[in-house]
Design a protein around this motif. Structure first.
Motif, mmCIF file in Angstrom:
data_model
loop_
_atom_site.group_PDB
_atom_site.id
_atom_site.type_symbol
_atom_site.label_atom_id
_atom_site.label_comp_id
_atom_site.label_asym_id
_atom_site.label_seq_id
_atom_site.Cartn_x
_atom_site.Cartn_y
_atom_site.Cartn_z
ATOM 1 N N MET A 110 0.818 -1.209 0.000
ATOM 2 C CA MET A 110 0.000 0.000 0.000
ATOM 3 C C MET A 110 0.855 1.263 0.000
ATOM 4 N N CYS A 111 1.965 1.219 0.706
ATOM 5 C CA CYS A 111 2.854 2.391 0.750
ATOM 6 C C CYS A 111 3.367 2.730 -0.647
ATOM 7 N N SER A 112 3.724 1.702 -1.416
ATOM 8 C CA SER A 112 4.188 1.934 -2.779
ATOM 9 C C SER A 112 3.069 2.483 -3.655
ATOM 10 N N ASP A 113 1.864 1.912 -3.499
ATOM 11 C CA ASP A 113 0.732 2.388 -4.290
ATOM 12 C C ASP A 113 0.391 3.847 -3.968
ATOM 13 N N LEU A 114 0.455 4.203 -2.687
ATOM 14 C CA LEU A 114 0.195 5.591 -2.291
ATOM 15 C C LEU A 114 1.186 6.538 -2.956
ATOM 16 N N GLY A 115 2.452 6.149 -2.927
ATOM 17 C CA GLY A 115 3.470 6.981 -3.566
ATOM 18 C C GLY A 115 3.266 7.093 -5.060
#
Length: 415
Positions: free
Chosen positions: A350-355
Protein backbone atom coordinates in the motif's frame (compact mmCIF):
# COMPACT_ATOMS: atom_id res chain seq x y z
CA UNK A 1 13.26 -26.23 -0.90
CA UNK A 2 16.01 -23.67 -0.33
CA UNK A 3 19.30 -25.18 0.82
CA UNK A 4 20.52 -23.84 4.19
CA UNK A 5 23.70 -21.83 3.95
CA UNK A 6 26.85 -22.62 5.97
CA UNK A 7 27.59 -20.91 9.27
CA UNK A 8 29.68 -18.25 7.49
CA UNK A 9 27.30 -16.42 5.15
CA UNK A 10 30.03 -15.38 2.73
CA UNK A 11 31.63 -18.83 2.42
CA UNK A 12 29.34 -20.09 -0.38
CA UNK A 13 28.69 -17.70 -3.24
CA UNK A 14 26.07 -19.99 -4.80
CA UNK A 15 22.64 -20.49 -3.31
CA UNK A 16 20.06 -22.84 -4.74
CA UNK A 17 16.69 -21.18 -4.80
CA UNK A 18 13.66 -23.24 -3.88
CA UNK A 19 11.11 -24.55 -6.34
CA UNK A 20 8.43 -22.08 -5.30
CA UNK A 21 10.82 -19.17 -5.88
CA UNK A 22 11.59 -20.35 -9.42
CA UNK A 23 7.89 -20.87 -10.16
CA UNK A 24 7.05 -17.38 -8.87
CA UNK A 25 9.76 -15.91 -11.10
CA UNK A 26 8.24 -17.64 -14.14
CA UNK A 27 4.77 -16.38 -13.17
CA UNK A 28 6.13 -12.85 -12.79
CA UNK A 29 7.58 -13.02 -16.31
CA UNK A 30 4.28 -13.99 -17.93
CA UNK A 31 2.33 -11.43 -15.90
CA UNK A 32 4.67 -8.60 -16.84
CA UNK A 33 4.89 -9.53 -20.52
CA UNK A 34 1.13 -9.15 -20.76
CA UNK A 35 1.07 -5.98 -18.69
CA UNK A 36 3.81 -4.46 -20.86
CA UNK A 37 1.80 -5.29 -23.98
CA UNK A 38 -1.28 -3.43 -22.72
CA UNK A 39 0.27 -0.32 -21.15
CA UNK A 40 1.40 1.44 -24.39
CA UNK A 41 -1.99 1.05 -26.09
CA UNK A 42 -4.30 1.59 -23.13
CA UNK A 43 -4.41 5.43 -23.35
CA UNK A 44 -5.09 5.26 -27.10
CA UNK A 45 -7.78 2.62 -26.58
CA UNK A 46 -9.47 4.71 -23.90
CA UNK A 47 -9.32 7.77 -26.18
CA UNK A 48 -11.14 5.80 -28.89
CA UNK A 49 -14.31 6.03 -26.77
CA UNK A 50 -14.35 9.79 -27.39
CA UNK A 51 -13.37 10.90 -23.88
CA UNK A 52 -11.04 13.73 -22.89
CA UNK A 53 -7.53 13.37 -21.45
CA UNK A 54 -8.77 13.59 -17.87
CA UNK A 55 -10.94 10.50 -18.33
CA UNK A 56 -8.07 8.75 -20.09
CA UNK A 57 -6.00 9.40 -16.97
CA UNK A 58 -8.83 8.02 -14.83
CA UNK A 59 -8.56 4.66 -16.62
CA UNK A 60 -4.84 4.57 -15.83
CA UNK A 61 -5.43 5.54 -12.19
CA UNK A 62 -8.34 3.13 -11.62
CA UNK A 63 -6.01 0.13 -11.64
CA UNK A 64 -3.66 1.58 -9.00
CA UNK A 65 -6.50 3.03 -6.92
CA UNK A 66 -8.33 -0.30 -6.65
CA UNK A 67 -5.05 -2.03 -5.79
CA UNK A 68 -4.74 0.37 -2.88
CA UNK A 69 -8.35 -0.09 -1.76
CA UNK A 70 -8.18 -3.90 -1.94
CA UNK A 71 -4.80 -4.37 -0.24
CA UNK A 72 -5.97 -4.21 3.41
CA UNK A 73 -8.51 -6.97 2.76
CA UNK A 74 -6.01 -9.18 0.93
CA UNK A 75 -3.86 -9.53 4.05
CA UNK A 76 -6.80 -10.95 6.00
CA UNK A 77 -7.84 -13.13 3.07
CA UNK A 78 -4.40 -14.71 2.98
CA UNK A 79 -4.77 -15.82 6.60
CA UNK A 80 -7.99 -17.64 5.75
CA UNK A 81 -7.49 -19.00 2.23
CA UNK A 82 -3.71 -19.27 1.87
CA UNK A 83 -1.25 -17.75 -0.60
CA UNK A 84 -1.62 -20.31 -3.40
CA UNK A 85 -5.40 -19.92 -3.74
CA UNK A 86 -5.40 -16.12 -3.41
CA UNK A 87 -2.59 -15.83 -5.98
CA UNK A 88 -4.39 -18.02 -8.53
CA UNK A 89 -7.77 -16.32 -8.05
CA UNK A 90 -6.14 -12.90 -8.30
CA UNK A 91 -4.46 -13.76 -11.60
CA UNK A 92 -7.79 -15.17 -12.83
CA UNK A 93 -9.59 -11.91 -12.02
CA UNK A 94 -7.01 -9.86 -13.94
CA UNK A 95 -7.16 -12.30 -16.88
CA UNK A 96 -10.95 -12.21 -17.18
CA UNK A 97 -11.20 -8.44 -16.67
CA UNK A 98 -8.48 -7.82 -19.27
CA UNK A 99 -10.13 -10.05 -21.85
CA UNK A 100 -13.49 -8.36 -21.27
CA UNK A 101 -11.82 -4.93 -21.50
CA UNK A 102 -10.97 -5.78 -25.09
CA UNK A 103 -14.71 -6.33 -25.67
CA UNK A 104 -15.86 -3.17 -23.86
CA UNK A 105 -18.48 -1.19 -25.76
CA UNK A 106 -18.53 1.92 -23.57
CA UNK A 107 -16.07 3.95 -21.52
CA UNK A 108 -17.75 3.12 -18.14
CA UNK A 109 -17.36 -0.59 -18.93
CA UNK A 110 -13.63 -0.11 -19.59
CA UNK A 111 -13.21 1.90 -16.39
CA UNK A 112 -15.02 -0.74 -14.30
CA UNK A 113 -13.03 -3.61 -15.78
CA UNK A 114 -9.70 -1.86 -15.18
CA UNK A 115 -10.73 -1.32 -11.56
CA UNK A 116 -11.53 -5.03 -11.18
CA UNK A 117 -8.12 -5.79 -12.63
CA UNK A 118 -6.53 -3.70 -9.89
CA UNK A 119 -8.25 -5.83 -7.23
CA UNK A 120 -6.91 -9.01 -8.83
CA UNK A 121 -3.45 -7.47 -9.12
CA UNK A 122 -3.41 -6.70 -5.39
CA UNK A 123 -4.37 -10.30 -4.61
CA UNK A 124 -1.66 -11.71 -6.86
CA UNK A 125 1.21 -9.42 -5.88
CA UNK A 126 0.66 -9.57 -2.11
CA UNK A 127 0.13 -13.34 -2.12
CA UNK A 128 3.24 -13.89 -4.26
CA UNK A 129 5.49 -11.75 -2.05
CA UNK A 130 4.10 -13.32 1.14
CA UNK A 131 4.75 -16.80 -0.24
CA UNK A 132 8.22 -15.78 -1.38
CA UNK A 133 9.18 -14.46 2.06
CA UNK A 134 7.64 -17.42 3.87
CA UNK A 135 9.49 -20.09 1.89
CA UNK A 136 12.95 -18.51 1.89
CA UNK A 137 15.56 -18.47 4.63
CA UNK A 138 16.57 -14.98 5.86
CA UNK A 139 20.19 -15.57 4.77
CA UNK A 140 19.24 -15.60 1.07
CA UNK A 141 15.91 -13.81 1.12
CA UNK A 142 17.14 -10.90 -1.02
CA UNK A 143 18.42 -13.26 -3.71
CA UNK A 144 15.01 -14.90 -3.92
CA UNK A 145 13.36 -11.48 -4.21
CA UNK A 146 15.91 -10.51 -6.87
CA UNK A 147 15.09 -13.58 -8.95
CA UNK A 148 11.37 -12.86 -8.66
CA UNK A 149 11.83 -9.23 -9.67
CA UNK A 150 14.08 -10.33 -12.52
CA UNK A 151 11.06 -12.09 -14.02
CA UNK A 152 9.18 -8.80 -13.89
CA UNK A 153 12.04 -6.85 -15.45
CA UNK A 154 12.65 -9.22 -18.35
CA UNK A 155 8.93 -9.48 -19.02
CA UNK A 156 8.61 -5.70 -18.77
CA UNK A 157 11.28 -5.20 -21.44
CA UNK A 158 9.73 -7.73 -23.82
CA UNK A 159 6.11 -6.62 -23.37
CA UNK A 160 6.10 -3.14 -24.97
CA UNK A 161 7.84 -4.43 -28.12
CA UNK A 162 5.19 -7.12 -28.53
CA UNK A 163 2.50 -4.57 -27.76
CA UNK A 164 3.61 -2.40 -30.65
CA UNK A 165 3.33 -5.35 -33.05
CA UNK A 166 -0.08 -6.43 -31.72
CA UNK A 167 -1.39 -2.86 -31.91
CA UNK A 168 -0.89 -2.95 -35.67
CA UNK A 169 -3.48 -5.75 -35.77
CA UNK A 170 -6.04 -3.92 -33.61
CA UNK A 171 -6.25 -1.88 -30.42
CA UNK A 172 -8.00 -4.76 -28.67
CA UNK A 173 -5.50 -7.51 -29.58
CA UNK A 174 -3.11 -6.64 -26.71
CA UNK A 175 -5.90 -7.15 -24.16
CA UNK A 176 -6.61 -10.67 -25.41
CA UNK A 177 -2.88 -11.41 -25.43
CA UNK A 178 -2.64 -10.14 -21.83
CA UNK A 179 -5.51 -12.43 -20.80
CA UNK A 180 -3.74 -15.39 -22.44
CA UNK A 181 -0.42 -14.76 -20.68
CA UNK A 182 -2.23 -14.41 -17.36
CA UNK A 183 -4.04 -17.71 -17.89
CA UNK A 184 -0.64 -19.35 -18.51
CA UNK A 185 0.70 -17.76 -15.33
CA UNK A 186 -2.32 -18.93 -13.35
CA UNK A 187 -1.98 -22.50 -14.63
CA UNK A 188 1.72 -22.51 -13.74
CA UNK A 189 0.81 -21.43 -10.21
CA UNK A 190 -1.95 -24.01 -9.75
CA UNK A 191 0.11 -26.90 -11.11
CA UNK A 192 3.61 -26.17 -9.85
CA UNK A 193 3.28 -24.22 -6.58
CA UNK A 194 3.31 -26.55 -3.61
CA UNK A 195 0.21 -26.61 -1.40
CA UNK A 196 0.91 -25.46 2.16
CA UNK A 197 0.75 -29.04 3.51
CA UNK A 198 3.41 -30.25 1.09
CA UNK A 199 5.77 -27.35 1.61
CA UNK A 200 9.02 -27.85 3.52
CA UNK A 201 10.16 -24.31 4.16
CA UNK A 202 13.48 -23.49 5.75
CA UNK A 203 11.64 -20.85 7.72
CA UNK A 204 8.72 -23.04 8.82
CA UNK A 205 9.92 -22.93 12.43
CA UNK A 206 9.40 -19.16 12.52
CA UNK A 207 6.12 -18.44 14.29
CA UNK A 208 3.83 -15.69 12.98
CA UNK A 209 4.83 -12.35 14.49
CA UNK A 210 1.90 -10.30 15.87
CA UNK A 211 1.17 -7.39 13.56
CA UNK A 212 1.46 -4.90 16.43
CA UNK A 213 5.01 -6.14 17.04
CA UNK A 214 5.88 -5.83 13.36
CA UNK A 215 4.63 -2.23 13.32
CA UNK A 216 7.06 -1.32 16.12
CA UNK A 217 10.03 -2.91 14.34
CA UNK A 218 12.39 -0.33 12.82
CA UNK A 219 13.10 -2.73 9.96
CA UNK A 220 9.45 -2.71 8.92
CA UNK A 221 9.10 1.05 9.35
CA UNK A 222 12.20 1.73 7.27
CA UNK A 223 10.91 -0.63 4.57
CA UNK A 224 7.53 1.15 4.42
CA UNK A 225 9.13 4.59 4.13
CA UNK A 226 11.38 3.20 1.39
CA UNK A 227 8.38 1.69 -0.40
CA UNK A 228 6.50 4.99 -0.36
CA UNK A 229 9.50 7.02 -1.55
CA UNK A 230 10.24 4.54 -4.32
CA UNK A 231 6.62 4.49 -5.46
CA UNK A 232 6.67 8.29 -5.52
CA UNK A 233 9.99 8.54 -7.38
CA UNK A 234 10.15 5.54 -9.72
CA UNK A 235 6.51 4.78 -10.49
CA UNK A 236 5.41 8.38 -10.10
CA UNK A 237 7.84 11.23 -10.79
CA UNK A 238 10.26 9.44 -13.14
CA UNK A 239 7.56 7.77 -15.26
CA UNK A 240 5.39 10.90 -15.40
CA UNK A 241 7.97 13.63 -15.94
CA UNK A 242 10.88 12.13 -17.89
CA UNK A 243 8.80 11.72 -21.11
CA UNK A 244 7.73 15.36 -20.88
CA UNK A 245 11.28 16.49 -20.05
CA UNK A 246 12.65 14.71 -23.14
CA UNK A 247 10.17 16.36 -25.51
CA UNK A 248 9.67 19.83 -24.03
CA UNK A 249 13.07 20.62 -22.49
CA UNK A 250 15.61 18.49 -24.36
CA UNK A 251 13.66 18.79 -27.64
CA UNK A 252 13.93 15.09 -28.37
CA UNK A 253 11.39 12.75 -29.91
CA UNK A 254 9.22 10.33 -27.96
CA UNK A 255 11.42 7.51 -29.28
CA UNK A 256 14.25 8.80 -27.11
CA UNK A 257 12.07 8.33 -24.03
CA UNK A 258 11.82 4.63 -24.81
CA UNK A 259 15.57 4.43 -25.36
CA UNK A 260 16.59 6.05 -22.06
CA UNK A 261 14.03 3.96 -20.17
CA UNK A 262 15.38 0.83 -21.87
CA UNK A 263 18.93 1.75 -20.87
CA UNK A 264 17.83 2.16 -17.25
CA UNK A 265 15.97 -1.17 -17.34
CA UNK A 266 19.01 -3.01 -18.73
CA UNK A 267 21.23 -1.45 -16.06
CA UNK A 268 18.80 -2.51 -13.34
CA UNK A 269 18.54 -6.05 -14.72
CA UNK A 270 22.32 -6.49 -14.92
CA UNK A 271 22.77 -5.16 -11.37
CA UNK A 272 19.95 -7.19 -9.82
CA UNK A 273 21.77 -10.46 -9.07
CA UNK A 274 24.93 -8.90 -7.56
CA UNK A 275 22.82 -6.37 -5.66
CA UNK A 276 20.65 -9.10 -4.12
CA UNK A 277 23.74 -11.08 -3.14
CA UNK A 278 25.28 -8.03 -1.43
CA UNK A 279 22.04 -7.35 0.44
CA UNK A 280 22.19 -10.89 1.85
CA UNK A 281 25.92 -11.12 2.57
CA UNK A 282 26.93 -7.56 3.46
CA UNK A 283 23.64 -6.56 5.04
CA UNK A 284 20.40 -4.65 4.52
CA UNK A 285 21.65 -1.47 6.25
CA UNK A 286 24.54 -0.49 3.93
CA UNK A 287 22.46 -1.40 0.86
CA UNK A 288 19.59 0.80 2.01
CA UNK A 289 21.78 3.76 2.95
CA UNK A 290 23.95 3.65 -0.16
CA UNK A 291 21.26 2.90 -2.74
CA UNK A 292 18.75 5.48 -1.54
CA UNK A 293 21.45 8.15 -1.18
CA UNK A 294 22.70 7.54 -4.74
CA UNK A 295 19.13 7.46 -6.07
CA UNK A 296 18.34 10.75 -4.33
CA UNK A 297 21.27 12.54 -5.95
CA UNK A 298 20.83 11.10 -9.45
CA UNK A 299 17.07 11.62 -9.67
CA UNK A 300 17.34 15.22 -8.42
CA UNK A 301 20.08 15.79 -11.03
CA UNK A 302 17.83 14.57 -13.87
CA UNK A 303 16.14 17.99 -13.97
CA UNK A 304 19.52 19.57 -14.86
CA UNK A 305 20.24 17.26 -17.82
CA UNK A 306 21.59 19.22 -20.77
CA UNK A 307 21.20 16.47 -23.39
CA UNK A 308 19.89 12.96 -23.96
CA UNK A 309 23.26 11.33 -23.22
CA UNK A 310 23.50 12.93 -19.78
CA UNK A 311 19.90 11.92 -19.06
CA UNK A 312 20.60 8.34 -20.11
CA UNK A 313 23.68 8.12 -17.86
CA UNK A 314 21.78 9.47 -14.85
CA UNK A 315 18.87 7.08 -15.40
CA UNK A 316 21.28 4.16 -15.81
CA UNK A 317 22.89 4.97 -12.44
CA UNK A 318 19.41 5.31 -10.96
CA UNK A 319 18.57 1.90 -12.47
CA UNK A 320 21.51 0.30 -10.65
CA UNK A 321 20.34 1.91 -7.40
CA UNK A 322 16.82 0.56 -7.92
CA UNK A 323 18.24 -2.97 -8.05
CA UNK A 324 19.15 -2.52 -4.38
CA UNK A 325 16.00 -0.53 -3.60
CA UNK A 326 13.81 -3.32 -4.95
CA UNK A 327 15.37 -6.12 -2.89
CA UNK A 328 16.53 -4.66 0.44
CA UNK A 329 13.21 -3.16 1.67
CA UNK A 330 11.24 -6.33 0.83
CA UNK A 331 13.86 -8.44 2.59
CA UNK A 332 13.48 -6.21 5.66
CA UNK A 333 9.74 -6.90 5.68
CA UNK A 334 10.45 -10.63 5.72
CA UNK A 335 13.02 -10.21 8.51
CA UNK A 336 10.53 -8.28 10.63
CA UNK A 337 7.42 -10.35 9.91
CA UNK A 338 8.91 -13.81 10.35
CA UNK A 339 7.61 -16.88 8.55
CA UNK A 340 4.19 -15.50 7.62
CA UNK A 341 3.49 -11.86 6.88
CA UNK A 342 0.32 -11.32 4.84
CA UNK A 343 -0.77 -8.12 6.59
CA UNK A 344 2.74 -6.59 6.75
CA UNK A 345 3.25 -7.30 3.03
CA UNK A 346 -0.14 -5.70 2.30
CA UNK A 347 0.81 -2.53 4.20
CA UNK A 348 4.21 -2.50 2.48
CA UNK A 349 2.48 -2.75 -0.91
CA UNK A 350 0.00 0.00 0.00
CA UNK A 351 2.85 2.39 0.75
CA UNK A 352 4.19 1.93 -2.78
CA UNK A 353 0.73 2.39 -4.29
CA UNK A 354 0.20 5.59 -2.29
CA UNK A 355 3.47 6.98 -3.57
CA UNK A 356 2.66 5.97 -7.14
CA UNK A 357 -0.72 7.71 -6.99
CA UNK A 358 0.39 10.89 -5.19
CA UNK A 359 3.77 11.28 -6.90
CA UNK A 360 2.59 12.17 -10.43
CA UNK A 361 -0.12 14.51 -9.13
CA UNK A 362 2.16 16.48 -6.83
CA UNK A 363 5.05 16.46 -9.29
CA UNK A 364 2.81 17.75 -12.07
CA UNK A 365 1.57 20.54 -9.82
CA UNK A 366 5.14 21.45 -8.88
CA UNK A 367 6.17 21.65 -12.55
CA UNK A 368 3.20 23.88 -13.34
CA UNK A 369 3.77 26.21 -10.38
CA UNK A 370 7.56 26.11 -9.93
CA UNK A 371 10.01 24.09 -12.05
CA UNK A 372 11.24 20.65 -13.05
CA UNK A 373 14.07 21.02 -10.53
CA UNK A 374 11.62 21.33 -7.63
CA UNK A 375 9.51 18.41 -8.89
CA UNK A 376 12.45 16.03 -9.25
CA UNK A 377 13.89 17.46 -6.04
CA UNK A 378 10.76 16.34 -4.15
CA UNK A 379 11.50 12.75 -5.17
CA UNK A 380 15.16 13.15 -4.27
CA UNK A 381 14.22 14.50 -0.83
CA UNK A 382 11.98 11.51 -0.07
CA UNK A 383 14.70 9.09 -1.18
CA UNK A 384 17.17 10.92 1.07
CA UNK A 385 14.76 10.56 4.01
CA UNK A 386 14.77 6.79 3.42
CA UNK A 387 18.56 6.76 3.51
CA UNK A 388 18.60 8.71 6.78
CA UNK A 389 16.03 6.45 8.45
CA UNK A 390 18.08 3.43 7.36
CA UNK A 391 20.91 4.63 9.60
CA UNK A 392 18.87 3.20 12.49
CA UNK A 393 18.78 -0.31 11.02
CA UNK A 394 20.74 -3.07 12.77
CA UNK A 395 24.26 -3.67 11.49
CA UNK A 396 25.61 -6.90 10.05
CA UNK A 397 24.69 -9.39 7.37
CA UNK A 398 21.32 -11.05 7.04
CA UNK A 399 20.57 -13.48 9.87
CA UNK A 400 20.78 -17.19 9.23
CA UNK A 401 17.90 -19.33 10.50
CA UNK A 402 20.11 -20.44 13.41
CA UNK A 403 21.20 -16.97 14.49
CA UNK A 404 17.72 -15.55 14.07
CA UNK A 405 16.34 -18.29 16.31
CA UNK A 406 19.01 -17.84 18.95
CA UNK A 407 19.06 -14.05 19.08
CA UNK A 408 17.47 -12.84 22.33
CA UNK A 409 14.33 -10.81 21.80
CA UNK A 410 14.22 -11.60 18.07
CA UNK A 411 10.75 -10.98 16.64
CA UNK A 412 11.06 -14.21 14.65
CA UNK A 413 12.55 -16.35 17.44
CA UNK A 414 11.04 -19.82 17.75
CA UNK A 415 9.27 -20.53 21.01
Amino acid sequence: MSTPVPDAPTASPRVRLGRDVVVLGVIAFFVMVGFGVVVPVLPVYARSFGVDNTLVGAVLSAFALMRLVASPFVGKLLDRAGERLVLSVGIGIVAVSSGLAGLAETYPQLLLLRGLGGIGSAMFSIAAMTLLLATTAPSHRARAIGFYQGGFLVGGMAGPALGGVLATISLTAPFFFYAATLLIAGLVGVVLLRPARGRTSTTSTEPPVPFAVVLRDIRFRAACVASFSQGWSSLGVRSALVPVLVVEVLKGTTAWTGIVFAVAAVAQTLALAPAAKLVDTVGRRPAMIGAFAVAAVTLAAVAFSTDIVMLGVLLAVYGVATAFMGTAPAALVGDAAGGRGGRPVAVFSMCSDLGAIAGPLVAGLLVDTTSYAVAFGSAGALLAVSAIISLRLPRGAAPTPQTEEARPGSPGRAS
